[in-house]
Design an enzyme around this catalytic site. Structure first.
Site, PDB file in Angstrom:
ATOM      1  N   ARG A   1      18.730  13.701  74.135  1.00  0.00           N
ATOM      2  CA  ARG A   1      20.054  13.971  73.580  1.00  0.00           C
ATOM      3  C   ARG A   1      20.791  15.016  74.431  1.00  0.00           C
ATOM      4  O   ARG A   1      20.206  16.024  74.826  1.00  0.00           O
ATOM      5  CB  ARG A   1      19.895  14.500  72.151  1.00  0.00           C
ATOM      6  CG  ARG A   1      21.198  14.854  71.455  1.00  0.00           C
ATOM      7  CD  ARG A   1      22.002  13.632  71.117  1.00  0.00           C
ATOM      8  NE  ARG A   1      23.200  13.985  70.371  1.00  0.00           N
ATOM      9  CZ  ARG A   1      24.216  13.189  70.168  1.00  0.00           C
ATOM     10  NH1 ARG A   1      24.194  11.960  70.660  1.00  0.00           N
ATOM     11  NH2 ARG A   1      25.266  13.580  69.479  1.00  0.00           N
TER      12      ARG A   1
ATOM     13  N   GLU B   1       2.717  16.463  32.070  1.00  0.00           N
ATOM     14  CA  GLU B   1       3.463  15.962  30.923  1.00  0.00           C
ATOM     15  C   GLU B   1       4.875  16.528  30.935  1.00  0.00           C
ATOM     16  O   GLU B   1       5.123  17.580  31.534  1.00  0.00           O
ATOM     17  CB  GLU B   1       2.773  16.360  29.614  1.00  0.00           C
ATOM     18  CG  GLU B   1       1.407  15.756  29.452  1.00  0.00           C
ATOM     19  CD  GLU B   1       0.763  16.084  28.115  1.00  0.00           C
ATOM     20  OE1 GLU B   1      -0.369  15.633  27.893  1.00  0.00           O
ATOM     21  OE2 GLU B   1       1.397  16.799  27.301  1.00  0.00           O
ATOM     22  N   PRO B   2       5.804  15.855  30.245  1.00  0.00           N
ATOM     23  CA  PRO B   2       7.146  16.429  30.124  1.00  0.00           C
ATOM     24  C   PRO B   2       7.067  17.816  29.483  1.00  0.00           C
ATOM     25  O   PRO B   2       6.521  17.979  28.402  1.00  0.00           O
ATOM     26  CB  PRO B   2       7.862  15.432  29.196  1.00  0.00           C
ATOM     27  CG  PRO B   2       7.115  14.145  29.344  1.00  0.00           C
ATOM     28  CD  PRO B   2       5.692  14.537  29.586  1.00  0.00           C
ATOM     29  N   GLY B   3       7.555  18.806  30.206  1.00  0.00           N
ATOM     30  CA  GLY B   3       7.570  20.156  29.656  1.00  0.00           C
ATOM     31  C   GLY B   3       6.383  21.028  30.015  1.00  0.00           C
ATOM     32  O   GLY B   3       6.392  22.226  29.745  1.00  0.00           O
TER      33      GLY B   3
ATOM     34  N   GLN C   1      17.573  20.424  62.162  1.00  0.00           N
ATOM     35  CA  GLN C   1      18.703  21.157  62.746  1.00  0.00           C
ATOM     36  C   GLN C   1      18.857  20.832  64.238  1.00  0.00           C
ATOM     37  O   GLN C   1      19.975  20.677  64.735  1.00  0.00           O
ATOM     38  CB  GLN C   1      18.493  22.662  62.552  1.00  0.00           C
ATOM     39  CG  GLN C   1      19.686  23.524  62.922  1.00  0.00           C
ATOM     40  CD  GLN C   1      20.823  23.416  61.908  1.00  0.00           C
ATOM     41  OE1 GLN C   1      20.628  22.944  60.801  1.00  0.00           O
ATOM     42  NE2 GLN C   1      22.009  23.855  62.297  1.00  0.00           N
TER      43      GLN C   1
ATOM     44  N   GLN D   1     -10.494  20.242  46.794  1.00  0.00           N
ATOM     45  CA  GLN D   1     -10.395  19.091  47.698  1.00  0.00           C
ATOM     46  C   GLN D   1      -8.993  18.503  47.659  1.00  0.00           C
ATOM     47  O   GLN D   1      -8.451  18.111  48.702  1.00  0.00           O
ATOM     48  CB  GLN D   1     -11.425  18.021  47.326  1.00  0.00           C
ATOM     49  CG  GLN D   1     -11.353  16.792  48.227  1.00  0.00           C
ATOM     50  CD  GLN D   1     -12.574  15.913  48.129  1.00  0.00           C
ATOM     51  OE1 GLN D   1     -13.675  16.327  48.464  1.00  0.00           O
ATOM     52  NE2 GLN D   1     -12.400  14.683  47.656  1.00  0.00           N
ATOM     53  N   GLU D   2      -8.389  18.445  46.478  1.00  0.00           N
ATOM     54  CA  GLU D   2      -7.020  17.924  46.372  1.00  0.00           C
ATOM     55  C   GLU D   2      -6.066  18.776  47.198  1.00  0.00           C
ATOM     56  O   GLU D   2      -5.228  18.251  47.946  1.00  0.00           O
ATOM     57  CB  GLU D   2      -6.578  17.922  44.909  1.00  0.00           C
ATOM     58  CG  GLU D   2      -5.124  17.503  44.729  1.00  0.00           C
ATOM     59  CD  GLU D   2      -4.686  17.463  43.277  1.00  0.00           C
ATOM     60  OE1 GLU D   2      -3.471  17.341  43.025  1.00  0.00           O
ATOM     61  OE2 GLU D   2      -5.558  17.554  42.375  1.00  0.00           O
TER      62      GLU D   2
ATOM     63  N   SER E   1       2.947  22.732  35.804  1.00  0.00           N
ATOM     64  CA  SER E   1       1.648  23.188  36.316  1.00  0.00           C
ATOM     65  C   SER E   1       0.758  23.775  35.235  1.00  0.00           C
ATOM     66  O   SER E   1      -0.395  24.123  35.503  1.00  0.00           O
ATOM     67  CB  SER E   1       1.868  24.240  37.410  1.00  0.00           C
ATOM     68  OG  SER E   1       2.527  23.684  38.514  1.00  0.00           O
TER      69      SER E   1
END
Length: 383
Positions: free
Chosen positions: A272, A129-131, A340, A245-246, A134
């Site tokens: 290159r 949610e906003p604010g 880089q 699992q996530e 985590s």
């Protein structure tokens, strides 16, 4: 490549099918999806037709009930090809659908899972949610009981699949008692055509441009009480049960993406030239590549072991946090070093390394930030 013992011949055959499918149905269109900000719904239907959605769903709900290694294969191939717009497929199969499969009533499973398998139903999970970021216990979205319905009010943000989702798991408060703690939260399934449900704009991101990410709004949305997943007040515990699992899924993708970009970079520096020599001929280039290759190899072995533990039901929150922390931090390093080595061309969007560099940054944020992973690991050490 360092030999892997994690997968059997049938998994490798499946991998070949997934790769061919992605090369034919996703790679040619990914740039177009980046411009439109979302993957075409037709890809979901095609993935469903080929059996590439929700492989772990059991036969009674129309699936094949295989183990999570098949999910891992799909995530690896999506990541290795740099198809960040397809991250929503992994979220659907690895994260959202398991909440339904593992915790919902049989009625809800029968109602929704068969269509999740075909790609007819695209899913999302609305936590952030906003604010709050985590801090899941800071969630303010409410679901108030009213007869045989809940009335849902609140707002969510950074929701993957937010624009396309037909079905959303909403994390909300069902107990307003300040003393309820973790028992205040429940998981409720909201259909996207419900009155009072609105999608915000498709958010413009630094990377993962083909993956739709949205704000979602709920204004007096009436949801049948039977759309509650599991028990009222158990939502936080279901979240904690599925998070390993996530986080493993994120880690699997991080390593595969690192491998893919390292391969791109090795090929690039061989071709290159600088100062009339291939860039690969310089000792600095060889040392950088050697270091990255060694670290990716070590990480691959660790993440494969975490996958083994998960299959055995032994991957806990601390182990999954270590997997996500280490793999995504390494991914960031790999992308930066490889960019880089490309020089100025590495900063051009047409080069895979530029896209991968931008896409990788969020890996250390979603699914729990690196700082939250350190908190979980640190607390386990001093408990």
């Amino acid at each position: 490549m360092f030999p892997r013992s994690m997968f059997e011949s049938e998994h490798e055959q499946f991998r070949e099918s997934v790769r061919k499918f992605l090369e034919a149905e996703a790679v040619p269109y990914h740039e177009q999806w980046e411009e439109s900000g979302q993957v075409d719904r037709s890809l979901w239907r095609k993935a469903g037709e080929h059996g590439f959605l929700c492989p772990t769903v059991t036969e009674e709900y129309g699936g094949v009930g295989v183990d999570f290694r098949y999910n891992a294969v799909i995530t690896e191939e999506i990541s290795r090809l740099g198809l960040s717009g397809l991250a929503g497929l992994s979220l659907h199969s690895d994260i959202v659908v398991p909440y339904i499969l593992n915790n919902a009533s049989d009625e809800l499973k029968q109602k929704y899972l068969p269509r999740c398998l075909t790609g007819e139903l695209i899913t999302a999970i609305a936590m952030t949610e906003p604010g709050t970021g985590s801090d899941l216990q800071g969630i303010k979205t409410t679901a108030v009981a009213d007869g045989d319905h809940y009335v849902v009010n609140g707002a969510k943000t950074f929701i993957t699949n937010g624009q396309l989702a037909d079905l959303v798991i909403v994390v909300c408060k069902t107990n307003m008692d300040p003393e309820a703690g973790a028992g205040a939260f429940s998981l409720i399934l909201v259909e996207a055509d419900s009155e009072g449900f609105q999608r915000g704009k498709n958010l413009k991101k630094a990377g993962m441009k083909a993956q739709d990410t949205s704000e979602l709004f709920f204004e007096n949305v009436q949801v049948p009480k039977q759309n509650l997943i599991g028990d009222e007040g158990a939502g936080f515990f279901y979240l904690m049960g599925e998070l390993p699992q996530e986080r493993l899924s994120v880690a699997i993708g991080a390593v595969a993406s690192s491998e893919g970009i390292l391969e791109h970079t090795v090929n690039y520096v061989k071709e290159r030239k600088a100062f009339n020599r291939p860039v690969a001929a310089f000792q600095n280039t060889q040392f950088k590549l050697a270091e990255l290759d060694a670290e990716i190899t070590a990480m691959r072995v660790f993440i494969d072991r975490c996958l083994e533990l998960h299959l055995e039901g032994k991957l806990d929150a601390v182990g999954a946090s270590k997997a996500k922390l280490l793999s995504t931090e390494l991914q960031g390093k790999v992308m930066d070093e490889c960019l880089q080595l490309h020089g100025g061309y590495g900063y051009m969007w047409e080069y895979p390394v530029a896209r991968a560099w931008a896409d990788a940054r969020v890996q250390r944020i979603y699914g729990g930030t690196s700082e939250v992973m350190k908190l979980i690991i640190g607390r386990s050490l001093i408990a």
